[in-house]
Design an enzyme around this catalytic site. Structure first.
Site, PDB file in Angstrom:
ATOM      1  N   ARG A   3       0.827  -1.207   0.000  1.00 19.09           N
ATOM      2  CA  ARG A   3       0.000   0.000   0.000  1.00 19.09           C
ATOM      3  C   ARG A   3       0.862   1.257   0.000  1.00 19.09           C
ATOM      4  O   ARG A   3       1.910   1.307   0.629  1.00 19.09           O
ATOM      5  CB  ARG A   3      -0.894   0.039   1.249  1.00 19.09           C
ATOM      6  CG  ARG A   3      -1.800   1.258   1.307  1.00 19.09           C
ATOM      7  CD  ARG A   3      -2.493   1.390   2.655  1.00 19.09           C
ATOM      8  NE  ARG A   3      -1.552   1.676   3.737  1.00 19.09           N
ATOM      9  CZ  ARG A   3      -1.014   2.872   3.972  1.00 19.09           C
ATOM     10  NH1 ARG A   3      -1.320   3.905   3.195  1.00 19.09           N
ATOM     11  NH2 ARG A   3      -0.178   3.040   4.987  1.00 19.09           N
ATOM     12  N   ALA A   4       0.405   2.256  -0.743  1.00 20.37           N
ATOM     13  CA  ALA A   4       0.970   3.597  -0.667  1.00 20.37           C
ATOM     14  C   ALA A   4      -0.195   4.561  -0.529  1.00 20.37           C
ATOM     15  O   ALA A   4      -1.317   4.274  -0.948  1.00 20.37           O
ATOM     16  CB  ALA A   4       1.806   3.922  -1.901  1.00 20.37           C
ATOM     17  N   SER A   5       0.073   5.721   0.053  1.00 19.11           N
ATOM     18  CA  SER A   5      -1.017   6.640   0.390  1.00 19.11           C
ATOM     19  C   SER A   5      -1.615   7.357  -0.808  1.00 19.11           C
ATOM     20  O   SER A   5      -2.810   7.610  -0.853  1.00 19.11           O
ATOM     21  CB  SER A   5      -0.526   7.674   1.409  1.00 19.11           C
ATOM     22  OG  SER A   5      -0.149   7.028   2.607  1.00 19.11           O
ATOM     23  N   THR A   6      -0.779   7.708  -1.794  1.00 15.76           N
ATOM     24  CA  THR A   6      -1.270   8.471  -2.937  1.00 15.76           C
ATOM     25  C   THR A   6      -0.859   7.813  -4.241  1.00 15.76           C
ATOM     26  O   THR A   6       0.041   6.964  -4.274  1.00 15.76           O
ATOM     27  CB  THR A   6      -0.715   9.912  -2.925  1.00 15.76           C
ATOM     28  OG1 THR A   6       0.698   9.879  -3.216  1.00 15.76           O
ATOM     29  CG2 THR A   6      -0.933  10.567  -1.565  1.00 15.76           C
TER      30      THR A   6
ATOM     31  N   GLN B 171       2.812   7.876  -5.296  1.00 16.17           N
ATOM     32  CA  GLN B 171       3.779   7.011  -4.638  1.00 16.17           C
ATOM     33  C   GLN B 171       3.740   5.610  -5.234  1.00 16.17           C
ATOM     34  O   GLN B 171       2.704   5.167  -5.740  1.00 16.17           O
ATOM     35  CB  GLN B 171       3.498   6.948  -3.136  1.00 16.17           C
ATOM     36  CG  GLN B 171       3.631   8.292  -2.437  1.00 16.17           C
ATOM     37  CD  GLN B 171       3.195   8.250  -0.986  1.00 16.17           C
ATOM     38  OE1 GLN B 171       2.316   7.480  -0.616  1.00 16.17           O
ATOM     39  NE2 GLN B 171       3.799   9.082  -0.155  1.00 16.17           N
TER      40      GLN B 171
END
Length: 212
Positions: free
Chosen positions: A8-11, A14
């Site tokens: 997972r990445a926040s945006t 990324q």
């Protein structure tokens, strides 16, 4: 026992698959095969993560949820973390995180007593790491808000830079008569962004827009 890896990445800016090589190396070293990879760009501060919940739906009791760090699955507040932890616990899924060495023992077969002891220990450690991840999230949000407030006071704040490439794609699809839902599904942007582009394309402020 099967292992499912979650990235997972926040945006969307990324790279969510940044840790894939590291997780692959860990799996190889410990003699486990990753059955499936689940990747998404969503904030860890919300439960609205379709790929994580798709993983939890597929996984069975005794299967492993493999992550790089605990904050990949949780930057949640306490109530939401308890909800997520309860779902994982009820399904009998074991969290193995590279930053939590005690969880690595779940990879090896253990007797019932040892497994219960490990589960209790890891539950405590997970709570601690999840709380630290949440605190880090809140601290960064607070510093960001303070920085914006100072920049506004000094007249330096210009807001988030606009994604001109995305806006051009949205404009082209709108000009082709595509619906908001179609554009949202294709580009992964919000309806608010599409609406903003649609309003601007009707004025001379947007490059290539039709004149009033």
């Amino acid at each position: 026992m099967r292992a499912y890896a979650y990235l997972r990445a926040s945006t969307k800016d990324q790279d969510a698959e940044r840790a894939k090589e590291q997780l692959t190396g860990f799996a190889d070293e410990n003699g486990i095969k990753v059955s499936s990879w689940f990747t998404e760009n969503e904030s860890g501060s919300t439960l609205k993560r379709p790929e994580l919940f798709r993983l939890l739906e597929i996984a069975d009791s005794g299967d492993i949820l493999l992550v790089e760090q605990v904050d990949r699955i949780s930057r949640l507040d306490n109530a939401d973390w308890e909800t997520l932890k309860s779902i994982i616990s009820d399904k009998g899924i074991k969290i193995v995180s590279l930053d939590l060495p005690t969880s690595h023992r779940f990879i090896d077969g253990t007797d019932k007593f040892t497994e219960r002891m490990l589960s209790a220990l890891n539950s405590m450690m997970l709570d601690m790491l999840a709380a630290m991840a949440r605190k880090d999230y809140e601290d960064r949000r607070r510093r960001q808000s303070q920085g914006i407030a100072i920049a506004k006071k000094e007249g330096r704040y210009r807001g988030r830079p606009e994604d001109k490439v995305l806006q051009t794609k949205i404009e082209g699809l709108l000009n082709d008569g595509k619906s908001y839902s179609y554009i949202q599904g294709l580009l992964g942007c919000s309806r608010h962004t599409i609406s903003k582009v649609n309003k601007r394309r009707r004025t001379s402020d947007f490059p290539g827009s039709p004149q009033n």
